[in-house]
Motif scaffolding. Structure first.
Motif, short mmCIF file in Angstrom:
data_model
loop_
_atom_site.label_atom_id
_atom_site.label_comp_id
_atom_site.label_asym_id
_atom_site.label_seq_id
_atom_site.Cartn_x
_atom_site.Cartn_y
_atom_site.Cartn_z
N GLY A 173 -17.25 22.87 17.13
CA GLY A 173 -15.82 22.81 17.43
C GLY A 173 -15.26 24.16 17.85
N ARG A 222 -18.13 21.31 9.36
CA ARG A 222 -17.96 21.31 10.81
C ARG A 222 -16.53 20.93 11.19
N ALA A 223 -15.93 20.03 10.41
CA ALA A 223 -14.55 19.62 10.69
C ALA A 223 -13.58 20.72 10.25
N THR A 258 -12.79 24.35 12.12
CA THR A 258 -11.91 24.43 13.28
C THR A 258 -10.44 24.57 12.86
#
Lengths: 268, 360
Positions: free
Chosen positions: B99, B146-147, B150
């Motif tokens: 991201g 990973r989320a 960002t």
């Protein structure tokens, strides 16, 4: 346990039965003279090779034509096959089954059957006797295999990966380049391999549409076989094998890309 | 931090409405849960908010701005799916960095942010691992990292716990709570599991048939359900219909006094939690008092932490949950049940008019 030596023997017999018919292919090109009862050529020589390498044999232009045709046809077929295969596999089409069979049709009906009509049309369009016309004609037998192969790849494809990438902020190109492409690369390589090999081995279509103006390697081979010159035919067959094996090797390498989706949908 | 507003959002699949006129507010920094049975439209709602689906009617606002023309990749609403969906060809570091690379963050910063986030999800040192070398719980934590790395405006969790083993679920719940407290992201959790919703969310939106049935704290959903369906979803089984009149319900069980009678009169349905029903003991001779009902015990089942008693009073069946140390009757006994006025709740909307209730 006692079966093992038998099995080993059977294995080598099998290999021999499979491989022996190919042996002359590797002997003939180097034969000066090889008369019937002799198990090996009686005189060795390089006559076939020196002829093939001479400009008069026109092997160079034919090789170039074959390579450029097969490469261009593979690339175009894969570019066309990607959206088609994806749509066939992922969009729940109302007439999906029918569309599938229509795509498969050119593989069932010999392309030569369509060649005459194609030739008439291409004559009117000025595509006959042209490299471009031959390339377009090659797409006819090539596309079904590419589309069906890619539809198989996408049948096991999870669109969620792309959606995940999208919510992470990836635009269309980034999603394709870093998510879709790596996931389908092995299947794509196999589809490209099919396309290359099918185009590479076309004779009749090339002859009918190209009208002899576009010469390819298989056409030369056909001529040599017809002339009865075994040494020349075998030598050219070896030349024909080279690029085919090269492409096969490349496709196999790509198909082993880690974590990607193969044609069988298996995560490697 | 972002406030999310759904304004009469509708979306059909073919002819089936998945979300029908849904309006909902999620406050900035809140951890809200969308709870409902499978097929109630909660995942569709999440996809609509993420931008993976377009609403056919209505609008979605982030901080008062319409998102109708903003594609998913520019909404900053990151989704974590039920399956971790780690990109199999990338290692853990590159997965978490995905991201940030989409945002064109410089590589030096990416490296720092990724290792910081991996530390937060207790996976420091896992950077070079391939997704297939991770356990299910580790993979889901990488997906979360990973989320989060960002710094999204909005975190959307689509049943991220349902594919995990029970002990991993507890760990993951604790982690989500902790990260939410640290980062203060507006978070929307979709789940069909009451426990997930109860343990994680500040407020719970209950969805049935693509509509918002009720939105509030768990206590309210339990004690003051808006509809029969909500009551049933949270284990409510006792329903008495009758007529409202002067602060009491004239029902099949007689006159039931209400501690909080709703205004007005007319037909109404009342409910009471089975754990609030009291068993006063056997014997028909006991004097009939207010909110006391005579019933025949049909079954008593010991469920460990409580005993479940089913009884019949006329045409109405009553279920009571008794503490294990309370005296319990045996099947066939006749006795008195008390339905305390302060626990009787009149359903404000009765049965949902747009959906059939299952047979009692």
């Amino acid at each position: 346990m006692s079966a093992t030596p038998w099995r080993r023997a059977a294995f080598w017999v099998g290999i021999a039965v499979w491989a022996l018919p190919f042996a002359p292919l590797f002997l003939w090109p180097f034969a000066g003279s090889w008369l019937f009862p002799a198990p090996l050529p009686t005189v060795w020589g390089d006559r076939a090779w020196s002829y093939l390498l001479s400009p008069g044999a026109r092997v160079g232009p034919a090789l170039l034509n074959s390579l450029s045709l097969a490469s261009a046809v593979s690339i175009v077929a894969v570019l066309l096959g990607l959206p088609a295969g994806r749509t066939l596999a992922l969009a729940r089409l109302r007439a999906g089954g029918l569309a599938y069979w229509i795509f498969l049709l050119p593989a069932i009906v010999p392309a030569q059957a369509a060649a005459f009509g194609l030739h008439a049309t291409f004559l009117r369009l000025g595509l006959a006797d042209q490299w471009l016309g031959v390339a377009l004609a090659h797409l006819v037998p090539v596309l079904p295999y590419v589309v069906i192969t890619l539809a198989g790849v996408f049948a096991n494809y999870d669109v969620s990966y792309e959606q995940q990438a999208q919510t992470l902020g990836a635009g269309g190109w980034m999603r394709f380049r870093w998510v879709t492409l790596p996931l389908i690369l092995p299947g794509l390589a196999v589809a490209g391999l099919y396309a290359f090999l099918i185009s590479w081995s076309q004779v009749l279509l090339t002859l009918l549409i190209g009208g002899g103006a576009v010469t390819t390697l298989p056409m030369l081979l056909l001529a040599f076989v017809n002339s009865g010159d075994h040494a020349l035919a075998a030598a050219l067959a070896l030349v024909l094998l080279g690029p085919a094996f090269l492409v096969l090797g490349l496709a196999t390498r790509l198909a082993r890309a880690p974590g990607a989706l193969g044609p069988g949908g298996r995560i490697a | 931090m972002t406030r999310v507003s759904l304004l009469g959002v509708s979306r059909r699949f073919g002819r089936t409405p998945a979300v029908a006129g849904l309006s909902l507010e999620v406050e900035s920094g809140e951890l809200a849960a969308l709870l409902g049975p499978s097929g109630c439209g909660k995942t569709t709602t999440l996809r609509l908010i993420a931008g993976l689906l377009k609403p056919e009617q209505g609008d979605i606002h982030f901080d008062g701005r319409s998102m109708a023309a903003t594609p998913a990749e520019r909404r900053g609403a990151v989704m974590v799916f039920q399956h971790p969906l780690l990109f199999p060809h990338l290692n853990v570091h590159d997965n978490v960095a995905f991201g940030l690379r989409a945002q064109r963050v410089p590589e030096v910063e990416i490296r720092r942010a990724v290792s910081d986030m991996l530390e937060r999800v207790r996976l420091a040192g896992f950077e070079r691992r391939r997704p297939r070398e991770l356990s299910g719980g580790q993979a889901q934590r990488v997906a979360l990292a990973r989320a989060l790395v960002t710094r999204p405006r909005l975190l959307l969790l689509d049943e991220p716990l349902s594919s995990l083993d029970p002990h991993l679920r507890d760990e993951m719940r604790a982690l989500i709570r902790e990260l939410h407290a640290d980062l203060g992201l507006t978070t929307l959790l979709v789940t069909h599991d009451q426990q997930d919703a109860a343990l994680l969310a500040d407020r719970i939106a209950v969805l049935f048939h693509g509509r918002l049935a009720q939105h509030g704290r768990l206590r309210d959903l339990f004690d003051r359900p808006a509809t029969v369906e909500v009551a049933r979803f949270f284990g409510g089984v006792n329903f008495m219909s009758g007529t409202l009149d002067d602060g009491a319900l004239a029902s099949q069980l007689g006159r039931l006094r209400l501690a909080e009678p709703p205004p007005g009169s007319g037909p109404a349905t009342a409910t009471i939690r089975p754990e609030a029903v009291r068993w006063l003991g056997a014997g028909a001779a006991r004097e009939h008092r207010c909110n006391q009902v005579l019933g025949v015990v049909e079954r008593v089942v010991d469920l460990g932490s409580f005993r479940r008693l089913t009884a019949r009073a006329g045409a109405v069946s009553i279920e009571a949950h008794l503490r294990p140390d309370e005296a319990a009757p045996v099947a066939g006994q006749v006795g008195v049940f008390e339905l305390p006025a302060e626990h009787l709740w009149v359903l404000p909307r009765g049965t949902d008019d747009n959906c059939p209730t299952r047979a009692a």
